[in-house]
Design a protein around this motif. Structure first.
Motif, PDB file in Angstrom:
ATOM      1  N   UNK A  22       7.733  -9.241  15.990  1.00 13.56           N
ATOM      2  CA  UNK A  22       7.813  -7.968  15.274  1.00 13.56           C
ATOM      3  C   UNK A  22       8.724  -8.077  14.066  1.00 13.56           C
ATOM      4  N   UNK A  26       7.354  -7.042  10.488  1.00 11.47           N
ATOM      5  CA  UNK A  26       7.945  -5.968   9.690  1.00 11.47           C
ATOM      6  C   UNK A  26       8.536  -6.500   8.390  1.00 11.47           C
ATOM      7  N   UNK A  29       5.720  -7.237   6.091  1.00 14.67           N
ATOM      8  CA  UNK A  29       5.156  -5.961   5.637  1.00 14.67           C
ATOM      9  C   UNK A  29       5.992  -5.349   4.532  1.00 14.67           C
ATOM     10  N   UNK A  32       5.347  -7.244   1.281  1.00  9.45           N
ATOM     11  CA  UNK A  32       4.064  -6.890   0.667  1.00  9.45           C
ATOM     12  C   UNK A  32       4.142  -5.500   0.047  1.00  9.45           C
ATOM     13  N   UNK A  33       4.754  -4.554   0.772  1.00 14.32           N
ATOM     14  CA  UNK A  33       4.832  -3.192   0.250  1.00 14.32           C
ATOM     15  C   UNK A  33       5.603  -3.178  -1.072  1.00 14.32           C
ATOM     16  N   UNK A  36       3.509  -4.716  -3.843  1.00 14.46           N
ATOM     17  CA  UNK A  36       2.450  -3.796  -4.260  1.00 14.46           C
ATOM     18  C   UNK A  36       3.007  -2.720  -5.179  1.00 14.46           C
ATOM     19  N   UNK A  37       4.212  -2.250  -4.835  1.00 16.55           N
ATOM     20  CA  UNK A  37       4.807  -1.208  -5.671  1.00 16.55           C
ATOM     21  C   UNK A  37       5.153  -1.732  -7.047  1.00 16.55           C
ATOM     22  N   UNK A 122      -0.410  -3.715  13.057  1.00 12.83           N
ATOM     23  CA  UNK A 122      -0.167  -2.327  12.632  1.00 12.83           C
ATOM     24  C   UNK A 122      -0.586  -2.051  11.203  1.00 12.83           C
ATOM     25  N   UNK A 123      -1.138  -3.040  10.494  1.00 14.54           N
ATOM     26  CA  UNK A 123      -1.409  -2.792   9.084  1.00 14.54           C
ATOM     27  C   UNK A 123      -2.793  -2.218   8.896  1.00 14.54           C
ATOM     28  N   UNK A 124      -2.899  -1.229   8.017  1.00 13.77           N
ATOM     29  CA  UNK A 124      -4.198  -0.708   7.645  1.00 13.77           C
ATOM     30  C   UNK A 124      -4.192  -0.609   6.125  1.00 13.77           C
ATOM     31  N   UNK A 129      -6.056   0.039  -2.083  1.00 14.22           N
ATOM     32  CA  UNK A 129      -5.643  -1.368  -1.997  1.00 14.22           C
ATOM     33  C   UNK A 129      -6.665  -2.191  -1.252  1.00 14.22           C
ATOM     34  N   UNK A 132      -6.734  -6.020  -1.669  1.00 15.42           N
ATOM     35  CA  UNK A 132      -5.520  -6.804  -1.439  1.00 15.42           C
ATOM     36  C   UNK A 132      -5.762  -7.845  -0.363  1.00 15.42           C
ATOM     37  N   UNK A 134      -3.997  -9.410   2.090  1.00 13.39           N
ATOM     38  CA  UNK A 134      -2.685  -9.167   2.686  1.00 13.39           C
ATOM     39  C   UNK A 134      -1.978 -10.445   3.115  1.00 13.39           C
TER      40      UNK A 134
END
Lengths: 183, 133
Positions: A22, A26, A29, A32-33, A36-37, A122-124, A129, A132, A134
């Motif tokens: 995990x 996390x 994640x 990546x977030x 992306x921003x 947990x990613x959607x 996007x 992407x 991922x």
């Protein structure tokens, strides 16, 4: 000889230090977030992830070779199997398979496929996007690793579980050996 | 009707479904939304006194009751239905679990409306199973 090559996996996987899945999920994640921003569009984001993977792969290959003590690979089947059966369980804990489709026989190309990617937990992908990749960091890592052992390769995602397919497939194409003048 | 709101009362998610006895026409749907939002004051009061997550019945109108549930991070669930308390409690707990999965998605910005397809689908299934037997 076959036995000798397949057995290293278990011994190797137990030698490596483990991290909680995990935490990895996390952390990745969050990376990546953030990317992306910061990127203007999906293509930029994909490229950045791939570059990150490339840098990681360049260093990862040393650890891989040190821990597995694999001798020189004879042919592309060897390369494919090593990546799928030794490297993936070692670094990601994924059971992966390598395959060479009939149309890839003549080119130096193979596919690596796997399901249950821990980075994808947990990613959607939201609607804006959808393009992407991922887990592009994995493709970049393969490219980086091959680059350090003097092979120029291209890796791309053909299928992705996040986009609805049932398996994730990475296509690796080894183009040519690296000469002294490259990069 | 099922509503998820943040602590500042921003709506994150909304789902309408049939009550046991009747179907609602559009005027009643508006009334339902109004009723739900106006029960937020009572929600806050109950929140101060209750130590549990499930706040039970917070208001009762002619045909239906309004139940409240709060998550550990302050997100509020409001359910308007005429089912019994036990079923609504089970529904809220399962919805909470599903919500956690949505929150774990790194590409979801906290505070934004929930547009996840899987969440929507799962909530619809939950409603079918729990609230409309």
């Amino acid at each position: 000889m076959q036995q000798q090559r397949k057995n290293p996996t278990k011994a190797v996987v137990s030698k490596i230090e483990k991290i909680n899945t995990e935490v990895l999920t996390l952390t990745y994640g969050a990376i990546v977030a953030q990317i992306v921003r910061e990127s203007e569009n999906v293509i930029d984001a994909n490229e950045q992830l791939e570059k990150m993977g490339f840098n990681i792969g360049q260093r990862l290959i040393d650890e891989f070779l040190a821990k597995t003590e694999i001798k020189v690979c004879k042919d592309k089947v060897d390369v494919a199997e090593n990546i799928a059966k030794n490297a993936f369980p070692m670094f990601l804990g994924i059971q992966a398979d390598a395959e060479i489709l009939p149309e890839q026989e003549k080119l130096f190309q193979f596919n690596i496929h796997f399901s249950d990617n821990p980075l994808n937990d947990f990613v959607e992908l939201p609607e804006n996007l959808q393009g992407l990749n991922y887990s592009n960091i994995i493709a970049g890592a393969i490219r980086g690793a091959l680059s350090t052992i003097h092979w120029i390769a291209e890796c791309r995602f053909i299928k992705d579980q996040l986009k609805g397919d049932d398996k994730t497939i990475i296509q690796v194409e080894m183009k040519r050996e690296k000469f002294k003048d490259d990069d | 009707m099922f509503l998820i709101l943040t602590q500042e009362d921003n709506p994150l998610y909304e789902k309408r479904f049939q009550l046991k006895k009747q179907t609602l026409n559009s005027q009643q749907i508006l009334n339902a939304q109004f009723a739900l939002h106006s029960s937020l004051d009572i929600f806050d009061e109950k929140l101060k006194t209750s130590k549990e997550l499930f706040l039970k019945e917070i208001e009762q109108k002619q045909d239906y009751k309004i139940y409240g549930y709060v998550t550990s991070s302050g997100l509020r669930f409001l359910v308007m239905t005429d089912q019994d308390e036990e079923k609504v409690k089970g529904f809220c707990q399962q919805a909470h679990e599903q919500l956690i999965k949505v929150l774990m998605n790194p590409l979801y910005q906290i505070g934004q409306p929930i547009v996840s397809f899987y969440f929507d689908y799962y909530i619809s299934q939950l409603i079918q199973n729990k609230l409309n037997p």
